[in-house]
Design a protein around this motif. Structure first.
Motif, PDB file in Angstrom:
ATOM      1  N   GLY A 190      -6.080  12.622   3.206  1.00  0.00           N
ATOM      2  CA  GLY A 190      -6.390  11.418   2.450  1.00  0.00           C
ATOM      3  C   GLY A 190      -7.852  11.029   2.441  1.00  0.00           C
ATOM      4  N   HIS A 191      -8.615  11.471   3.435  1.00  0.00           N
ATOM      5  CA  HIS A 191     -10.026  11.078   3.489  1.00  0.00           C
ATOM      6  C   HIS A 191     -10.967  12.286   3.534  1.00  0.00           C
ATOM      7  N   ASN A 246      -7.613  13.854  -5.467  1.00  0.00           N
ATOM      8  CA  ASN A 246      -8.641  14.400  -4.580  1.00  0.00           C
ATOM      9  C   ASN A 246      -9.968  14.547  -5.309  1.00  0.00           C
ATOM     10  N   ALA A 266     -10.433   4.726   1.522  1.00  0.00           N
ATOM     11  CA  ALA A 266      -9.185   5.460   1.713  1.00  0.00           C
ATOM     12  C   ALA A 266      -8.947   5.729   3.194  1.00  0.00           C
ATOM     13  N   ASP A 267      -7.737   5.417   3.665  1.00  0.00           N
ATOM     14  CA  ASP A 267      -7.365   5.697   5.045  1.00  0.00           C
ATOM     15  C   ASP A 267      -7.078   7.187   5.219  1.00  0.00           C
ATOM     16  N   ASN A 272       0.851  -1.192   0.000  1.00  0.00           N
ATOM     17  CA  ASN A 272       0.000   0.000   0.000  1.00  0.00           C
ATOM     18  C   ASN A 272       0.884   1.238   0.000  1.00  0.00           C
ATOM     19  N   TYR A 321     -11.563  13.629  -0.634  1.00  0.00           N
ATOM     20  CA  TYR A 321     -11.276  12.197  -0.525  1.00  0.00           C
ATOM     21  C   TYR A 321     -10.277  11.797  -1.616  1.00  0.00           C
ATOM     22  N   ALA A 322      -9.229  11.056  -1.231  1.00  0.00           N
ATOM     23  CA  ALA A 322      -8.180  10.686  -2.185  1.00  0.00           C
ATOM     24  C   ALA A 322      -7.758   9.242  -1.946  1.00  0.00           C
ATOM     25  N   ASP A 323      -7.983   8.394  -2.935  1.00  0.00           N
ATOM     26  CA  ASP A 323      -7.730   6.959  -2.827  1.00  0.00           C
ATOM     27  C   ASP A 323      -6.414   6.618  -3.527  1.00  0.00           C
ATOM     28  N   VAL A 324      -5.403   6.196  -2.750  1.00  0.00           N
ATOM     29  CA  VAL A 324      -4.099   5.858  -3.326  1.00  0.00           C
ATOM     30  C   VAL A 324      -4.014   4.398  -3.733  1.00  0.00           C
ATOM     31  N   ASN A 325      -5.115   3.637  -3.608  1.00  0.00           N
ATOM     32  CA  ASN A 325      -5.093   2.240  -4.037  1.00  0.00           C
ATOM     33  C   ASN A 325      -4.770   2.095  -5.515  1.00  0.00           C
ATOM     34  N   PHE A 332       0.407   4.188   1.028  1.00  0.00           N
ATOM     35  CA  PHE A 332       0.334   4.973   2.253  1.00  0.00           C
ATOM     36  C   PHE A 332       1.373   4.544   3.284  1.00  0.00           C
TER      37      PHE A 332
END
Length: 756
Positions: free
Chosen positions: A176-177, A191, A164-165, A142, A200-204, A144
């Motif tokens: 991040g959220h 974002n 997202a954490d 991950n 909200y930003a998902d780095v997955n 993060f």
């Protein structure tokens, strides 16, 4: 006592084996600037082969298992003259080649990302950089997890699958959220304005093995980034060009499996070269709690081509698909029950979600002359995001969020390096346009079965930005930086809710000017002092910004920071930073994704960040950091919360890491992380006591003292089986208690990484 036990365990388990020598040799050395500063991320390669390496943050490099013979060694880095030297590699011997690279301040033709023309040695802001070699050593699943290497940053893992954490930085708890930090990958913003929560930003969607570096900016210190950058900015950069074949396989507890591949292959087309990069990831886990399965797949591809000696183009594609289950948040009674702490929450339902994400970016870069380069870009994003979530412990109450989002953005950056008399000036100016359209629906559900549509909204948001930043290298004692950014927003919200008369609400006229100023001074060689004053902003949250009657301005923040840095060769580096951040009109979300906001009014965050890196003996490395936070609501209409702490911000974060690698290639690493207590709600009814966690890693490097060639490893996470929560929040007041996201118990993973 736990630290002592950890060190003893590592000492017992470390093998003292050595391996037989082959008819090969090793090339190693250190690369420095003319002022004796170590240079990181320098590419070191043997011309005409696929063999090479990169320098680490200490300027060191090593290339092992090189067949005997004569080679041309080449060292290259942006902004420096290329170094070449003929060397001879002998069997079972190490050829030492120390290199001094000289700057070429007017050479910009290699710049391919925003801000790359600005110089690291002139930075007045706090920026932590993690490079490719360090990332390979971490064996991440991950992205993060990179933040564990940054002083003053704590990941508040929700452990809700693909949700997202959050991370805490500079006293902000919503990075991040909840939109308190900007996150981008190769300039593509992750974002989201309206999809799940604002920012909200998902780095997955980022493949860890494909990251070449990440810059972590603290606070709103750089003019390169605008909205969402109150706590700071994570600027990820993927690999570009080069020739490599990297593979990473990892498996462990809870039927967890992670496979990643990254390939770089230049293709000769006549006298030109087509640079190709490709990466893929497959990840799955059953999770350590009930109902927490998660599966995701990623693809990333880039093609770059130099049309002429002055112009090059590139196309970058990213794709991500994931689906997951979520266990929900559990109450205090269940959290303290060792037999139930890994069950779903009381009256929980089948929470979870799915997401499909795709982005396309096209770049045209043109070098006008030796001191002027233009970067023009355009990108698009398409995504569908669905989440089933429940807050509270009473029966019923599950909600489905479903959003379809489309983004179109374009812009241009002009990079220059000039001289005013004897003063060198590095500068960047740019314009950016961003258009985001979101079709948002909210349903009342029961175990993912829709019971009725409650909200149906169409959001349109446009933004335009102009920015500029310049560094003036006046003297070693005074190197100032000035920056200015102007952002303006417009758009509208169409309300199509059931039973409600159609409304079209235009966005308030929102704009903001953000000035930045700082200077850096090298007092003596290796000892730097820096000061930075910067301004940032965030838009009013949710539907408030679409109400003309409220006349809300952006929430504004001022950051004041000063820092000291000391570097002594490759043996010791120290940094100490003090900061104060004052904000106005701040809005806090009561619980992650709840959609319930509290006006925190004026706030102040202050603190100290200390970091140390040391190598007391060869191949023994120590990294440590200590951060202290103080947060306070300084003014609010609700006098009862004035003087209260801001929620979910630990008072202290302490980390320590030690690793040692034997000549044989075997080694071990030990990490200890201590997180202090925090208030779990804005009224400070409850506090969570924090936790201490210890992780260990045993490894074998195929290239002996460096993981560049590859590594076999075993990781023991949460070695002493600490029972703790990575996130705890006030569930509504004294009568309702706290809600927790329980962290994983002791778990083990094994893996291999290899560069073919």
């Amino acid at each position: 006592m736990k630290i002592a036990k950890s060190l003893f365990l590592v000492a017992v388990m470390l093998p003292l084996a050595s391996i037989n020598a082959h008819e090969t040799g090793t090339i190693s050395g250190k690369i420095i600037s003319p002022t004796n500063k170590p240079l990181d991320r320098v590419s070191v390669a043997l011309v005409g082969t696929q063999t090479g390496s990169y320098t680490n943050e200490k300027g060191l490099y090593s290339i092992s298992d090189v067949k005997t013979g004569e080679y041309i060694l080449e060292a290259t880095a942006i902004g420096f003259k290329t170094f070449r030297k003929t060397i001879i590699v002998e069997a079972n011997k190490t050829t030492i080649v120390d290199i001094t690279l000289y700057e070429t301040p007017l050479e910009l033709n290699e710049i391919v990302v925003k801000g790359a023309g600005l110089k690291k040695r002139n930075r007045t802001e706090t920026v932590s950089t993690i490079n490719l070699l360090s990332l390979k050593e971490l064996s991440l699943s991950n992205p993060f997890e990179i933040l564990n290497q940054v002083p003053g940053v704590e990941i508040g893992a929700y452990n809700q699958g693909g949700v997202a954490d959050v991370f805490i930085m500079r006293g902000f708890n919503g990075g991040g959220h909840s939109g308190e930090a900007a996150i981008e990958i190769d300039g593509v913003s992750l974002n989201e304005g309206e999809s799940h929560s604002d920012g909200y930003a998902d780095v997955n969607s980022i493949i860890p093995l494909n990251i070449s570096k990440v810059d972590v900016y603290k606070g709103p210190s750089s003019a390169l980034f605008g909205r969402f950058g109150m706590a700071g900015t994570l600027a990820f950069e993927t690999r570009k060009g080069g020739e490599y074949q990297d593979l990473s396989l990892k498996g462990g507890s809870y039927e967890t499996f992670d496979a990643q591949v990254a390939l770089g292959n230049p293709i000769e087309i006549g006298e030109k070269t087509l640079e190709t990069n490709f990466a893929a990831q497959l990840f799955r886990t059953n999770g350590f709690t009930e109902n927490s399965k998660f599966f995701k797949g990623n693809l990333n591809a880039r093609v770059g081509y130099q049309l002429t000696d002055a112009t090059d183009i590139a196309l970058t594609l990213m794709g991500y698909s994931g689906n997951w289950n979520g266990p929900g948040y559990i109450p205090t009674e269940q959290f303290n029950d060792k037999h139930r702490r890994f069950d779903q929450a009381i009256n929980a339902e089948n929470d979870g979600g799915s997401k499909v994400f795709a982005s396309e970016r096209f770049d045209i870069n043109h070098t006008f002359n030796d001191n002027l380069r233009l970067l023009v870009f355009g990108y698009a994003v398409q995504q569908d995001f669905q989440r089933f979530a429940k807050f509270g412990f009473n029966p019923g109450g599950q909600t489905e969020y479903f959003a379809t989002r489309n983004v179109y953005a374009t812009g241009a950056n002009l990079n220059g390096q000039n001289a005013i008399g004897a003063t060198e000036v590095n500068w960047i100016s740019g314009i950016e346009y961003f258009n985001e359209n979101t079709d948002y629906e909210r349903w009342n559900t029961s175990n993912r079965v829709r019971n009725g549509l409650s909200e149906n909204r169409l959001y349109k948001l446009n933004s335009f930005a102009v920015f500029g930043q310049a560094e003036f290298d006046i003297s070693p004692y005074f190197r100032p930086t000035i920056g200015l950014r102007y952002d303006v927003y417009n758009g509208n919200m169409e309300i199509l809710d059931p039973g409600v008369t159609y409304e079209n609400k235009p966005l308030n006229d929102l704009s903001h000017i953000s000035p930045k100023f700082g200077f850096r001074s090298t007092l003596i060689e290796g000892f730097d002092f820096r000061v930075n004053i910067s301004n940032g902003f965030s838009l009013p949250s949710g539907s408030y910004r679409y109400n003309k009657d409220t006349d809300l301005d952006p929430s504004e923040i001022w950051q004041y920071e000063a820092g000291l840095e000391y570097n002594h060769s490759d043996k010791l580096s120290l940094n100490l930073t003090g900061f104060i951040l004052n904000s106005t009109k701040e809005i806090n979300e009561t619980a992650p994704g709840s959609g319930v906001f509290i006006n925190a009014g004026k706030t102040q965050r202050s603190g100290l960040e200390f970091g140390i890196k040391a190598q007391p003996v060869k191949r023994l490395n120590f990294n440590g950091s200590l951060t202290y936070f103080k947060t306070e609501i300084t003014k609010n209409q609700d006098q009862s919360i004035v003087g209260k702490e801001l929620s979910n911000v630990p008072k202290t974060i302490t980390t320590a890491s030690v690793d040692y690698t034997f000549n044989s290639g075997f080694g071990a690493r030990l990490n200890v992380r201590d997180v202090g207590k925090w208030a779990s709600g804005i009224e400070n009814f409850f506090y969570y006591g924090g936790y201490t966690r210890t992780d260990a890693k045993l490894f074998y490097n195929f290239a002996k003292t460096s993981p560049y060639k590859g590594q076999l490893f075993i990781e023991i996470n949460n070695m002493f089986d600490e029972h703790y929560s990575t996130f705890a929040y006030d569930n509504g007041g004294p009568a309702d208690g706290q809600a927790y996201s329980v962290a994983a118990p002791r778990n083990i993973s094994i893996g291999v990484s290899y560069n073919f």
